[in-house]
Design a protein around this motif. Structure first.
Motif, PDB file in Angstrom:
ATOM      1  N   MET A   1      60.442 -33.008  47.510  1.00  0.00           N
ATOM      2  CA  MET A   1      61.626 -33.951  47.059  1.00  0.00           C
ATOM      3  C   MET A   1      61.920 -33.789  45.664  1.00  0.00           C
ATOM      4  N   PRO A   2      63.089 -33.904  45.186  1.00  0.00           N
ATOM      5  CA  PRO A   2      63.723 -33.782  43.938  1.00  0.00           C
ATOM      6  C   PRO A   2      63.089 -34.907  43.254  1.00  0.00           C
ATOM      7  N   ASN A   3      62.732 -34.657  41.954  1.00  0.00           N
ATOM      8  CA  ASN A   3      61.999 -36.168  41.411  1.00  0.00           C
ATOM      9  C   ASN A   3      63.029 -37.078  40.875  1.00  0.00           C
ATOM     10  N   SER A   4      64.385 -36.784  40.628  1.00  0.00           N
ATOM     11  CA  SER A   4      65.211 -37.757  40.594  1.00  0.00           C
ATOM     12  C   SER A   4      65.243 -38.734  41.684  1.00  0.00           C
ATOM     13  N   ASN A   5      65.043 -38.299  43.006  1.00  0.00           N
ATOM     14  CA  ASN A   5      65.191 -39.177  44.242  1.00  0.00           C
ATOM     15  C   ASN A   5      63.804 -40.089  44.221  1.00  0.00           C
ATOM     16  N   VAL A   6      62.752 -39.419  43.901  1.00  0.00           N
ATOM     17  CA  VAL A   6      61.631 -40.033  43.909  1.00  0.00           C
ATOM     18  C   VAL A   6      61.576 -41.107  42.757  1.00  0.00           C
TER      19      VAL A   6
END
Length: 274
Positions: free
Chosen positions: A157-162
């Protein structure tokens, strides 16, 4: 000869002045390089001794510190030798803006990764749920986070989504509450059902005494009386205890003659006389 001598005498002061500037610039550059390296190592040591900064973030912060220090030194040295740096700074700013726009998504992931590594909402090995995805954290990177779902599927998962989602960390606390809803028939005795469940809870060593387990009527359903059963357990005992309690309650209800109602409908047929 005299003309050459006069030319030399007129140029010599400028050469000496410029030479001194070059020597001074080289000296400043060397000292700046040493200071930037020292600052980088200082930041690295501070990060390594900090409990809140992840090991993955430490070399990145140290490298960024050195690059910023060297950039300041280079601009200062260029000013020392008489090179105008205003246009250079403008070009670097424009290039940085263009790179920022082109790498907007990646920079957003990096910024979110830094926040995840500094704020530590979860650690490697924790069980989490993010944006509908549940699993165990395998890796927290600067750009992406890797999670293995409970059925062992790797998800990146991209960190911005997390960072931009609600994060449910199921491993953060050392104890958790088990929530069960147990239904029984309307013809059965409520107190008998409650005491049967309480007896099961009292004989289970994995259930914590504090907070106290709760057993109460929660709902009069369409076909059953529903009991709310809420014992507390240690984090590591949560799932095994939950499954065991469901099995034991079913077995004890069968022994005590307490029925589990099935969904049913009454159908009435009316025969018309011809």
């Amino acid at each position: 000869m005299e003309e050459f001598q006069s030319l030399f005498e007129s140029v010599m002061p400028q050469l000496v002045e410029y030479g001194l500037k070059v020597v001074g610039a080289i000296f400043v550059l060397v000292v700046g390089w040493i200071v930037a390296g020292w600052l980088s190592k200082k930041v690295q040591r501070q990060c390594e001794s900090s409990e809140t900064i992840d090991d993955t973030l430490t070399p990145l912060l140290a490298k960024v510190t050195k690059i910023l220090g060297l950039t300041v030194v280079v601009i200062f040295v260029l000013n020392m030798v008489g090179i105008q740096t205003a246009s250079l700074v403008a070009v670097l700013g424009a290039a940085g803006l263009a790179a920022g726009l082109a790498w907007q998504g990646t920079l957003s992931d990096i910024a979110a990764g830094v926040m995840l590594l500094v704020m530590r909402p979860f650690n490697v090995g924790d069980s989490i749920e993010v944006d509908g995805t549940s699993g165990t954290v395998e890796e927290i990177g600067v750009v992406m986070t890797k999670v293995n779902t409970f059925d062992n599927v790797a998800i990146v998962m991209p960190n911005s989504n997390v960072w931009g989602s609600n994060i449910k960390n199921m491993s953060a606390n050392d104890k958790r509450r088990i929530d069960l809803v147990i239904g029984f028939g309307y013809d059965d005795d409520i107190d008998h059902a409650i005491e049967t469940i309480k007896n099961i809870l009292d004989n289970e060593d994995r259930i914590l005494e504090e907070p106290e387990p709760k057993v109460a009527v929660s709902e009069l359903g369409g076909s059953s009386v529903n009991l709310m059963v809420r014992p507390w357990a240690k984090q590591e005992d949560f799932w095994s205890l939950k499954y065991d309690l469901i099995k034991r309650i079913k077995e004890r209800f069968d022994e005590e003659g307490i029925s589990f109602p099935y969904p049913s409908k009454d159908v009435y047929l009316h025969k018309e006389e011809s």
